[in-house]
Write a protein that holds these residues in place. Structure first.
Motif, short mmCIF file in Angstrom:
data_model
loop_
_atom_site.label_atom_id
_atom_site.label_comp_id
_atom_site.label_asym_id
_atom_site.label_seq_id
_atom_site.Cartn_x
_atom_site.Cartn_y
_atom_site.Cartn_z
N GLN A 107 3.31 7.77 -13.32
CA GLN A 107 4.35 8.77 -13.14
C GLN A 107 3.74 9.82 -12.21
O GLN A 107 2.91 10.62 -12.63
CB GLN A 107 4.75 9.37 -14.48
N GLU A 125 4.62 12.52 -10.72
CA GLU A 125 4.93 13.95 -10.79
C GLU A 125 4.65 14.47 -12.19
O GLU A 125 5.18 13.95 -13.17
CB GLU A 125 6.40 14.19 -10.43
N ASP A 126 3.81 15.53 -12.25
CA ASP A 126 3.58 16.14 -13.56
C ASP A 126 4.82 16.91 -14.01
O ASP A 126 5.10 16.99 -15.21
CB ASP A 126 2.39 17.10 -13.48
N GLN A 127 5.52 17.51 -13.04
CA GLN A 127 6.69 18.32 -13.38
C GLN A 127 7.75 18.14 -12.30
O GLN A 127 7.44 18.02 -11.11
CB GLN A 127 6.32 19.79 -13.52
N VAL A 128 8.99 18.13 -12.75
CA VAL A 128 10.15 18.08 -11.86
C VAL A 128 11.04 19.26 -12.23
O VAL A 128 11.35 19.46 -13.40
CB VAL A 128 10.92 16.76 -12.02
N VAL A 142 13.40 11.13 -12.09
CA VAL A 142 12.02 11.14 -12.57
C VAL A 142 11.44 9.77 -12.21
O VAL A 142 11.97 8.74 -12.60
CB VAL A 142 11.95 11.38 -14.09
N LYS A 143 10.33 9.79 -11.48
CA LYS A 143 9.82 8.56 -10.89
C LYS A 143 8.83 7.83 -11.80
O LYS A 143 8.07 8.44 -12.54
CB LYS A 143 9.13 8.87 -9.55
N CYS A 144 8.85 6.49 -11.66
CA CYS A 144 7.94 5.65 -12.43
C CYS A 144 7.67 4.38 -11.62
O CYS A 144 8.61 3.76 -11.12
CB CYS A 144 8.57 5.28 -13.77
N HIS A 157 12.86 4.15 -11.77
CA HIS A 157 13.10 5.59 -11.76
C HIS A 157 14.26 5.96 -12.69
O HIS A 157 15.29 5.28 -12.71
CB HIS A 157 13.42 6.06 -10.35
N THR A 191 6.17 13.12 -17.49
CA THR A 191 6.68 14.07 -16.50
C THR A 191 7.51 15.12 -17.23
O THR A 191 8.42 14.76 -17.99
CB THR A 191 7.58 13.37 -15.46
N ARG A 192 7.16 16.36 -17.00
CA ARG A 192 7.92 17.44 -17.64
C ARG A 192 9.10 17.79 -16.74
O ARG A 192 8.92 18.13 -15.57
CB ARG A 192 7.06 18.67 -17.87
N LEU A 193 10.28 17.69 -17.28
CA LEU A 193 11.51 18.04 -16.56
C LEU A 193 11.94 19.44 -16.98
O LEU A 193 12.09 19.71 -18.17
CB LEU A 193 12.62 17.04 -16.87
#
Lengths: 116, 114
Positions: free
Chosen positions: B6, B8-11, B21-23, B75, B108-110
């Motif tokens: 993943q 991105e740590d944060q979006v 949110v990417k994976c 994603h 990933t924190r949204l």
């Protein structure tokens, strides 16, 4: 509704103590799992069990052991707690049909363990 | 070995805007892919999964995910974000043979801003 319960939400223990974390599921699932969750590392598998008295090591089993004497209950044991075992511990269960690979896991609320 | 990334740590996204949110994953064999959400001080809740069939999977709370085999991606998407979607999201993978346990990404924190 599937229900997975864990014996404690918060636990504080001293270095060297033996610690028991209990998990109970009510869906007659064959598979049960213990993960630990740490910031930036996601969930890492400690142990899992696919039947009563059966267990397999996960990715980080060192310092831990498990016990499954009854189908609904899966215990995680820290033989001698250390500060690097401070973490969130999550229990999960899933069905075993076709190995359970394609079936979702159901998680308990977690136990936040602090070792001082 | 199987793994999930993943990136991105944060979006951060504004309420009402679409979110992604990417994976990406790595597994030998056919993948089984999952998304979970974790609200503060709670366990993980299942959102959706891809096993086989249609590449677009619909799940809980209006979320969907697109399986792309050539890009080895899965994603998570939602057409219109809500403030209540703010949470930690985990992607996970398994395969059709062997190990029963999931391999999770780092999360990933949204954050959805009003």
């Amino acid at each position: 509704d599937v229900k997975v319960t864990q014996s404690s939400r918060y636990l504080v223990k001293r270095t060297g103590e033996k610690v028991f974390l209990e998990c109970v599921q009510d869906m007659d699932h064959e598979n049960m799992f213990w993960y630990r969750q740490d910031p930036g590392l996601g969930l890492r598998l400690i142990y899992f069990s696919y039947d009563v008295k059966m267990k397999e090591k996960g990715d980080i089993p060192e310092g831990y052991s498990v016990s499954r004497e009854k189908k609904e209950r899966f215990s995680l044991i820290l033989e001698s707690a250390s500060t690097n075992q401070t973490s969130m511990y999550l229990c999960a269960s899933s069905t075993a049909f076709r190995g359970g690979a394609g079936y979702e896991q159901y998680f308990g609320p977690g136990t936040r363990l602090t070792v001082t | 070995a199987q793994s999930v990334a993943q990136p991105e740590d944060q979006v951060n996204v504004a309420e009402g805007n679409p979110l992604t949110v990417k994976c990406t994953y790595s597994v030998s064999g056919n993948p089984y892919l999952f998304w979970y959400v974790q609200y503060p001080n709670r366990g993980l809740q299942f959102l959706l999964k891809y096993i086989t069939g249609d590449n677009l999977v619909k799940g809980s709370y209006g979320f969907e995910a697109e399986f792309n085999k050539s890009q080895t991606s899965f994603h998570l998407k939602k057409p219109s974000a809500l403030v209540s979607d703010s949470a930690l999201y985990f992607c996970a993978v398994n395969k059709d043979t062997g190990r029963r346990a999931l391999t999770f990404g780092s999360g990933t924190r949204l954050q959805v801003q009003p």
